[in-house]
Enzyme design. Structure first.
Site, PDB file in Angstrom:
ATOM      1  CB  CYS A  41     -47.589  49.107 -47.237  1.00 26.71           C
ATOM      2  SG  CYS A  41     -45.800  49.068 -47.276  1.00 26.71           S
TER       3      CYS A  41
ATOM      4  CB  CYS B  65     -37.855  42.798 -54.194  1.00 23.00           C
ATOM      5  SG  CYS B  65     -37.015  41.276 -54.701  1.00 23.00           S
TER       6      CYS B  65
ATOM      7  CB  CYS C 276     -38.220  42.559 -48.683  1.00 22.94           C
ATOM      8  SG  CYS C 276     -37.628  40.958 -48.131  1.00 22.94           S
TER       9      CYS C 276
ATOM     10  CG  ASP D  41     -33.485  27.402 -41.124  1.00 20.62           C
ATOM     11  OD1 ASP D  41     -34.390  27.999 -41.721  1.00 20.62           O
ATOM     12  OD2 ASP D  41     -32.352  27.221 -41.590  1.00 20.62           O
TER      13      ASP D  41
HETATM   14  C1  B12 Z   1     -36.526  27.701 -47.910  1.00 19.52           C
HETATM   15  C2  B12 Z   1     -36.339  28.932 -47.043  1.00 19.52           C
HETATM   16  C3  B12 Z   1     -35.848  30.092 -47.658  1.00 19.52           C
HETATM   17  C4  B12 Z   1     -35.648  30.209 -49.171  1.00 19.52           C
HETATM   18  C5  B12 Z   1     -37.007  30.396 -49.857  1.00 19.52           C
HETATM   19  C6  B12 Z   1     -37.885  31.481 -49.249  1.00 19.52           C
HETATM   20  C7  B12 Z   1     -39.371  31.147 -49.232  1.00 19.52           C
HETATM   21  N1  B12 Z   1     -40.182  32.050 -49.649  1.00 19.52           N
HETATM   22  O1  B12 Z   1     -39.783  30.062 -48.849  1.00 19.52           O
HETATM   23  C8  B12 Z   1     -34.689  31.433 -49.271  1.00 19.52           C
HETATM   24  C9  B12 Z   1     -33.247  30.943 -49.311  1.00 19.52           C
HETATM   25  C10 B12 Z   1     -34.889  32.340 -50.477  1.00 19.52           C
HETATM   26  C11 B12 Z   1     -34.954  32.117 -47.935  1.00 19.52           C
HETATM   27  C12 B12 Z   1     -34.707  33.457 -47.707  1.00 19.52           C
HETATM   28  C13 B12 Z   1     -34.912  34.080 -46.497  1.00 19.52           C
HETATM   29  N2  B12 Z   1     -35.208  33.498 -45.328  1.00 19.52           N
HETATM   30 CO1  B12 Z   1     -35.734  31.633 -45.183  1.00 19.52          CO
HETATM   31  N3  B12 Z   1     -36.368  29.918 -44.906  1.00 19.52           N
HETATM   32  C14 B12 Z   1     -36.643  28.888 -45.666  1.00 19.52           C
HETATM   33  C15 B12 Z   1     -37.216  27.707 -44.867  1.00 19.52           C
HETATM   34  C16 B12 Z   1     -36.100  26.689 -44.637  1.00 19.52           C
HETATM   35  C17 B12 Z   1     -38.426  27.012 -45.507  1.00 19.52           C
HETATM   36  C18 B12 Z   1     -39.535  27.981 -45.970  1.00 19.52           C
HETATM   37  C19 B12 Z   1     -40.633  27.267 -46.721  1.00 19.52           C
HETATM   38  O2  B12 Z   1     -41.169  26.282 -46.257  1.00 19.52           O
HETATM   39  N4  B12 Z   1     -40.942  27.755 -47.928  1.00 19.52           N
HETATM   40  C20 B12 Z   1     -42.033  27.272 -48.722  1.00 19.52           C
HETATM   41  C21 B12 Z   1     -43.093  28.371 -48.780  1.00 19.52           C
HETATM   42  C22 B12 Z   1     -44.279  27.875 -49.602  1.00 19.52           C
HETATM   43  O3  B12 Z   1     -43.491  28.559 -47.458  1.00 19.52           O
HETATM   44  P1  B12 Z   1     -43.402  29.974 -46.669  1.00 19.52           P
HETATM   45  O4  B12 Z   1     -42.650  30.956 -47.459  1.00 19.52           O
HETATM   46  O5  B12 Z   1     -42.978  29.707 -45.279  1.00 19.52           O
HETATM   47  O6  B12 Z   1     -44.918  30.391 -46.727  1.00 19.52           O
HETATM   48  C23 B12 Z   1     -45.867  29.736 -45.907  1.00 19.52           C
HETATM   49  C24 B12 Z   1     -46.610  30.749 -45.061  1.00 19.52           C
HETATM   50  O7  B12 Z   1     -46.082  32.023 -45.241  1.00 19.52           O
HETATM   51  C25 B12 Z   1     -48.026  30.627 -45.477  1.00 19.52           C
HETATM   52  N5  B12 Z   1     -48.624  31.699 -46.249  1.00 19.52           N
HETATM   53  C26 B12 Z   1     -48.263  32.152 -47.430  1.00 19.52           C
HETATM   54  N6  B12 Z   1     -49.177  33.000 -47.873  1.00 19.52           N
HETATM   55  C27 B12 Z   1     -50.135  33.089 -46.937  1.00 19.52           C
HETATM   56  C28 B12 Z   1     -51.295  33.836 -46.902  1.00 19.52           C
HETATM   57  C29 B12 Z   1     -52.101  33.748 -45.779  1.00 19.52           C
HETATM   58  C30 B12 Z   1     -53.350  34.529 -45.760  1.00 19.52           C
HETATM   59  C31 B12 Z   1     -51.728  32.903 -44.697  1.00 19.52           C
HETATM   60  C32 B12 Z   1     -52.566  32.829 -43.487  1.00 19.52           C
HETATM   61  C33 B12 Z   1     -50.570  32.150 -44.767  1.00 19.52           C
HETATM   62  C34 B12 Z   1     -49.779  32.268 -45.904  1.00 19.52           C
HETATM   63  O8  B12 Z   1     -48.144  29.538 -46.362  1.00 19.52           O
HETATM   64  C35 B12 Z   1     -46.895  29.093 -46.816  1.00 19.52           C
HETATM   65  C36 B12 Z   1     -46.911  27.599 -46.714  1.00 19.52           C
HETATM   66  O9  B12 Z   1     -47.770  27.059 -47.617  1.00 19.52           O
HETATM   67  C37 B12 Z   1     -37.658  28.429 -43.542  1.00 19.52           C
HETATM   68  C38 B12 Z   1     -37.584  27.576 -42.269  1.00 19.52           C
HETATM   69  C39 B12 Z   1     -38.782  26.647 -42.136  1.00 19.52           C
HETATM   70  N7  B12 Z   1     -38.532  25.392 -41.856  1.00 19.52           N
HETATM   71  O10 B12 Z   1     -39.919  27.090 -42.277  1.00 19.52           O
HETATM   72  C40 B12 Z   1     -36.717  29.650 -43.477  1.00 19.52           C
HETATM   73  C41 B12 Z   1     -37.281  30.997 -42.942  1.00 19.52           C
HETATM   74  C42 B12 Z   1     -38.621  31.201 -43.573  1.00 19.52           C
HETATM   75  N8  B12 Z   1     -36.350  31.971 -43.451  1.00 19.52           N
HETATM   76  C43 B12 Z   1     -36.147  32.942 -42.638  1.00 19.52           C
HETATM   77  C44 B12 Z   1     -35.356  34.080 -42.953  1.00 19.52           C
HETATM   78  C45 B12 Z   1     -34.930  34.955 -41.788  1.00 19.52           C
HETATM   79  C46 B12 Z   1     -35.011  34.359 -44.286  1.00 19.52           C
HETATM   80  C47 B12 Z   1     -34.374  35.655 -44.824  1.00 19.52           C
HETATM   81  C48 B12 Z   1     -34.881  36.928 -44.164  1.00 19.52           C
HETATM   82  C49 B12 Z   1     -32.841  35.537 -44.688  1.00 19.52           C
HETATM   83  C50 B12 Z   1     -32.042  36.662 -45.301  1.00 19.52           C
HETATM   84  N9  B12 Z   1     -32.049  37.853 -44.705  1.00 19.52           N
HETATM   85  O11 B12 Z   1     -31.391  36.503 -46.287  1.00 19.52           O
HETATM   86  C51 B12 Z   1     -34.777  35.577 -46.326  1.00 19.52           C
HETATM   87  C52 B12 Z   1     -36.128  36.259 -46.591  1.00 19.52           C
HETATM   88  C53 B12 Z   1     -36.647  36.082 -47.978  1.00 19.52           C
HETATM   89  C54 B12 Z   1     -38.157  36.279 -48.029  1.00 19.52           C
HETATM   90  N10 B12 Z   1     -38.608  37.481 -48.335  1.00 19.52           N
HETATM   91  O12 B12 Z   1     -38.930  35.329 -47.792  1.00 19.52           O
HETATM   92  C55 B12 Z   1     -36.939  32.794 -41.344  1.00 19.52           C
HETATM   93  C56 B12 Z   1     -38.149  33.737 -41.373  1.00 19.52           C
HETATM   94  C57 B12 Z   1     -38.425  34.471 -40.087  1.00 19.52           C
HETATM   95  C58 B12 Z   1     -39.641  35.354 -40.217  1.00 19.52           C
HETATM   96  N11 B12 Z   1     -39.761  36.320 -39.333  1.00 19.52           N
HETATM   97  O13 B12 Z   1     -40.491  35.193 -41.072  1.00 19.52           O
HETATM   98  C59 B12 Z   1     -37.272  31.264 -41.372  1.00 19.52           C
HETATM   99  C60 B12 Z   1     -38.596  30.877 -40.715  1.00 19.52           C
HETATM  100  C61 B12 Z   1     -36.077  30.540 -40.662  1.00 19.52           C
HETATM  101  C62 B12 Z   1     -36.186  30.584 -39.142  1.00 19.52           C
HETATM  102  N12 B12 Z   1     -36.280  29.457 -38.476  1.00 19.52           N
HETATM  103  O14 B12 Z   1     -36.191  31.633 -38.536  1.00 19.52           O
HETATM  104  N13 B12 Z   1     -35.491  31.264 -47.042  1.00 19.52           N
HETATM  105  S1  SF4 Z   2     -44.392  43.426 -45.619  1.00 23.33           S
HETATM  106 FE1  SF4 Z   2     -44.167  44.749 -47.371  1.00 23.33          FE
HETATM  107  S2  SF4 Z   2     -46.246  45.451 -47.817  1.00 23.33           S
HETATM  108 FE2  SF4 Z   2     -46.266  44.630 -45.739  1.00 23.33          FE
HETATM  109  S3  SF4 Z   2     -45.939  46.438 -44.450  1.00 23.33           S
HETATM  110 FE3  SF4 Z   2     -43.917  45.477 -44.805  1.00 23.33          FE
HETATM  111  S4  SF4 Z   2     -43.091  46.554 -46.606  1.00 23.33           S
HETATM  112 FE4  SF4 Z   2     -45.286  47.010 -46.519  1.00 23.33          FE
HETATM  113  S1  SF4 Z   3     -34.581  39.083 -49.413  1.00 26.71           S
HETATM  114 FE1  SF4 Z   3     -36.435  40.187 -50.037  1.00 26.71          FE
HETATM  115  S2  SF4 Z   3     -35.718  42.007 -51.165  1.00 26.71           S
HETATM  116 FE2  SF4 Z   3     -33.995  40.595 -51.001  1.00 26.71          FE
HETATM  117  S3  SF4 Z   3     -34.081  39.471 -52.952  1.00 26.71           S
HETATM  118 FE3  SF4 Z   3     -35.166  38.238 -51.407  1.00 26.71          FE
HETATM  119  S4  SF4 Z   3     -37.306  38.828 -51.598  1.00 26.71           S
HETATM  120 FE4  SF4 Z   3     -36.089  40.399 -52.664  1.00 26.71          FE
END
Ligand code: B12
Ligand code: SF4
Ligand code: SF4
Length: 309
Positions: free
Chosen positions: A189, A196, A243, A131
């Protein structure tokens, strides 16, 4: 069995013995596509006030910079799902925070992991992360074949869903890499996007962190939650699972075997008035090992006031 296969088998067996249900391996290469996505995400300010996301960009996209001589990235998934429900109508707490803080639980497992690997294979250089380090954990999980990135941004495993923590271990040990997960089973889906409440889920698997309830209730420190979010939190006090709860792939979620993640009785049984009457002293005592201590008592009070006004 050659040395590469034997070492890979040891790594996978050790991961299972420590309770990680899935283990995938990728070559420790620079993440070029992800670098572009991350850069764009930061440029658009989707990290909001999470300034730490601006730091160590080069380390985040290049495992060699985190662990010199790195050859393999091992990604591990640990289930945190619990089927036990909170009292109906109480302020909601995300499932990942129902038990003990996963940072501590996983850090200790990663330490043991490295010790056992060194015992069985020999002196290797390696570092475990969970994380908080500059590692794109979801990207590595997808590259190691553990699942796809859903429209809601989460890593989804086809057999088990998304209620999993991700941990990574970067090492100079050469291992047999798994194939990246090439498919995407979201199909047509859009349940997560439709559900959200703050419209944080954008097209192209992009989640605007600065609009996510998880960000407002956990990451936003010492600041008030913007007024335009009033009425949108659906009673979520700490984190948000909407979500993931609506995602059809989580129909297969099974409760975790990790006893440290068993929900605290107070998380399940506290009513709204229990939360409102809770003193700082009791909060510190009850939730000292919980992820909720991250938001501090003042953060929980702010969130509670926000959702109830
Ligand atoms: C900052 C962060 C947050 C922030 C920002 C979220 C975000 N979208 O980044 C906030 C506080 C909002 C957050 C919320 C949550 N988080 Co968070 N968060 C992080 C953290 C510390 C960094 C994520 C990051 O680098 N973000 C920057 C964006 C650009 O990167 P990304 O979202 O990871 O996307 C990458 C990939 O998905 C990929 N990608 C994106 N699109 C595509 C498309 C294709 C085709 C491919 C191949 C790849 C790809 O590219 C991106 C990188 O460039 C990570 C831990 C870590 N070190 O990775 C945990 C992490 C992502 N979080 C986690 C969790 C559990 C959550 C929550 C569910 C917690 C909750 N219940 O409240 C929510 C979910 C929100 C959501 N829908 O994403 C878990 C996810 C586990 C999983 N199964 O995915 C992580 C990995 C922590 C962990 N070690 O377990 N989080
Ligand atoms: S991540 Fe969203 S779009 Fe993908 S299967 Fe789950 S609910 Fe449907
Ligand atoms: S955790 Fe998912 S449903 Fe909840 S506010 Fe963040 S993106 Fe929206």
């Amino acid at each position: 069995m050659n040395k590469l296969n034997a070492h890979t088998k040891i790594v996978k067996d050790v991961s299972l013995s420590l309770g990680f249900e899935f283990c995938g391996i990728a070559k420790a290469q620079k993440l070029d596509d992800d670098a572009r996505r991350l850069e764009q995400w930061l440029k658009l300010g989707m990290h909001g006030d999470m300034k730490y996301m601006e730091n160590y960009f080069e380390l985040r996209i290049d495992p060699q910079k985190l662990v010199p001589g790195a050859r393999s990235v091992i990604t591990l998934l640990l289930n945190y799902f619990s089927s036990e429900k909170q009292l109906e109508g109480s302020p909601k707490i995300s499932k990942y925070a129902h038990g003990k803080d996963y940072h501590e639980v996983i850090r200790s497992k990663l330490k043991t992991f490295l010790e056992v690997i060194r015992e069985k294979i020999g002196e290797i250089n390696g570092r475990g992360f969970v994380d908080s380090a500059p590692v794109l954990e979801r990207s590595w999980a997808q590259k190691s074949g553990l699942g796809w990135i859903g429209k809601n941004g989460n890593l989804i495993n086809k057999k088990a869903g998304s209620f999993y923590f991700i941990a990574t271990l970067i090492t100079d040990l050469e291992l047999e890499p798994d194939d990246a997960f090439a498919k995407d089973f979201c199909g047509t889906c859009t349940k997560c996007i439709d559900a959200c409440p703050t419209d944080a889920i954008l097209p192209g698997k992009v989640v605007d962190g600065s609009k996510c309830i998880s960000y407002f209730t956990i990451e936003l420190k010492e600041m008030l939650i913007p007024e335009e979010m009033k009425g949108k939190f659906q009673n979520w006090m700490f984190g948000c699972d909407i979500c993931q709860d609506v995602c059809p792939w989580n129909r297969f979620a099974k409760p975790t075997n990790e006893i440290e993640f068993v929900p605290l009785p107070e998380v399940l049984n506290f009513s709204t008035s229990n939360w409102e009457e809770l003193s700082e002293e009791s909060f510190k005592k009850i939730f000292k090992d919980s992820p909720m201590s991250r938001a501090k008592f003042s953060g929980i009070r702010r969130n509670l006031k926000f959702i109830s006004s």
